[in-house]
Design an enzyme around this catalytic site. Structure first.
Site, mmCIF file in Angstrom:
data_model
loop_
_atom_site.group_PDB
_atom_site.id
_atom_site.type_symbol
_atom_site.label_atom_id
_atom_site.label_comp_id
_atom_site.label_asym_id
_atom_site.label_seq_id
_atom_site.Cartn_x
_atom_site.Cartn_y
_atom_site.Cartn_z
ATOM 1 N N ASP A 106 1.082 -0.977 -0.118
ATOM 2 C CA ASP A 106 -0.127 0.311 0.028
ATOM 3 C C ASP A 106 1.171 1.438 -0.099
ATOM 4 O OD1 ASP A 106 0.760 -0.126 2.955
ATOM 5 O OD2 ASP A 106 -0.723 -0.340 3.163
ATOM 6 N N ASN A 115 -7.908 -1.991 13.969
ATOM 7 C CA ASN A 115 -9.113 -2.054 13.976
ATOM 8 C C ASN A 115 -9.626 -3.295 13.042
ATOM 9 O OD1 ASN A 115 -8.285 -1.048 11.466
ATOM 10 N ND2 ASN A 115 -9.518 0.509 11.134
ATOM 11 N N HIS A 131 -7.797 -3.256 9.733
ATOM 12 C CA HIS A 131 -7.564 -3.557 9.065
ATOM 13 C C HIS A 131 -6.041 -4.582 8.763
ATOM 14 C CE1 HIS A 131 -4.850 0.350 9.814
ATOM 15 N NE2 HIS A 131 -4.488 -0.392 9.382
ATOM 16 N N GLU A 187 -9.898 -1.328 5.278
ATOM 17 C CA GLU A 187 -10.761 -0.732 7.162
ATOM 18 C C GLU A 187 -11.930 -1.821 6.431
ATOM 19 O OE1 GLU A 187 -8.560 0.430 9.127
ATOM 20 O OE2 GLU A 187 -8.400 3.009 7.869
#
Ligand code: GLP
Length: 256
Positions: A75, A149, A151, A156
Site C-alpha cells: 500500500d 481496527n 485492517h 478498513e
C-alpha cells in the site's frame, strides 16, 4: 474452503521476527525449487521493523540471496510528494531495498499518483498495477501487519473483500495510530491499497502482530470471518500463518 490460519504464539517481538525470517526463507526456497523468481510483497509499519532488520543484516553478510527476488509493496499513502520521507516507498527503500543493494525503482508500488500533491490514480492505473502484479507470476509470500481496527494493508473495516487495488479514505483510528510518523501529526487522508482479493491471491500469507494494542484485532481476526475485521479474511486462505507474541495473543481463548 474455510479454516483457521495457523497461529504461532511466541514470547516477544524478537522471537516473532526470528520465526518470520524462517518463514520468509521457506517461501524463497520453495519458489526457487519450483524454478520461479520468488515474489515477496512487503508491508510497512512497526510490526515489520525487526524482521526487515534481520533480513538486512543477512543481505549485507551475503547470507541471503536477494538478486532474483521480485519485490512488491502492499500500500501507499496518496498525495505525498515523490521524495517524501514518510511515504511507504521511502520506508521500504530505507529498510529493505538499500540494505539489499536494490534500486528504489525495483519495487512494484501500487500507483499513488505521479508524486504531485494533486495527482490521483485513475482506474486504469489501478488495473495496470494488478496486471503488473499478475505478470510477476503471483506473490509467493505476502507479509502483513494488522491495524488496531483489524485492517490489512489499508483495507478498513467494511471493505468488500472482492475489491482489487483501490483508493481508500483512511479511518480516523488508522490516521491517529500513524500520526506520530508525520510532522505535526498530519496524516494523509487517503491511500491506495491492494484489495483483500489481491492479498488473498498470494500463495502464502504471513501476518505479524506484537503488543497488547493488537490483542483485540487479533482476537477478532480469529473469531469468525466478518467484514468488520478485514484480517479475518485469512480464515478463508489455504496457507495463512499468524505469528504473534504473548501480548498480542492476550485475548485469545486457550485451546487445549
Ligand atoms: C498501517 C499499514 C499496514 C500496517 C498496519 C499496522 O497503517 N497500512 O500495512 O500493517 O498499519 O502498523 P504497525 O505495524 O505500525 O502497527
Amino acid at each position: 474452503m474455510s479454516g483457521a490460519p495457523r497461529v504461532e504464539v511466541l514470547a516477544g517481538p524478537d522471537d516473532v521476527a526470528r520465526r518470520a525470517q524462517e518463514l520468509v526463507y521457506d517461501a524463497l526456497v520453495h519458489a526457487r525449487r519450483e524454478e520461479r523468481r520468488p515474489v515477496l510483497c512487503l508491508a510497512t509499519g512497526r510490526s515489520m521493523e525487526l524482521l526487515y532488520a534481520r533480513l538486512a543484516a543477512d543481505a549485507r553478510a551475503e547470507a541471503l540471496r536477494v538478486d532474483d527476488i521480485d519485490l512488491v509493496a502492499l500500500d501507499e499513502y496518496l498525495g505525498l510528494p515523490a521524495d517524501d520521507e514518510h511515504s511507504f516507498r521511502a520506508e521500504l527503500t530505507r529498510r529493505v531495498l538499500t540494505p539489499w543493494g536494490r534500486r528504489s525503482d525495483s519495487l512494484l508500488m501500487p500507483p499513488a499518483g505521479a508524486g504531485g500533491h494533486s495527482a490521483r490514480p485513475e482506474q486504469a492505473d489501478l488495473d495496470a498495477f494488478e496486471t503488473a502484479l499478475a505478470g510477476l507470476g503471483g506473490v509467493d509470500l505476502q507479509l502483513l501487519g494488522i491495524g488496531r481496527n483489524g485492517h490489512i494493508g489499508f483495507n478498513e473495516p467494511g471493505t468488500d473483500w472482492q475489491r482489487g487495488t483501490h483508493i481508500v479514505a483512511l479511518d480516523r483510528t488508522t490516521r491517529a495510530a500513524n500520526a506520530e510518523q508525520f510532522p505535526g501529526g498530519v496524516v494523509p487522508v487517503e491511500a491506495v491499497t491492494q484489495g483483500v482479493s489481491t492479498i488473498m491471491r498470494a500463495r502464502r500469507i504471513l501476518l505479524l502482530a506484537t503488543g497488547s494494542a493488537k490483542a483485540e484485532a487479533v482476537a477478532a481476526a480469529l473469531a469468525g470471518p466478518s467484514l468488520d475485521c478485514p484480517a479475518s479474511a485469512l480464515q478463508v486462505h489455504p496457507a495463512a500463518v499468524m505469528v504473534i507474541d504473548r501480548e498480542a495473543a492476550g485475548l485469545l481463548v486457550e485451546q487445549s
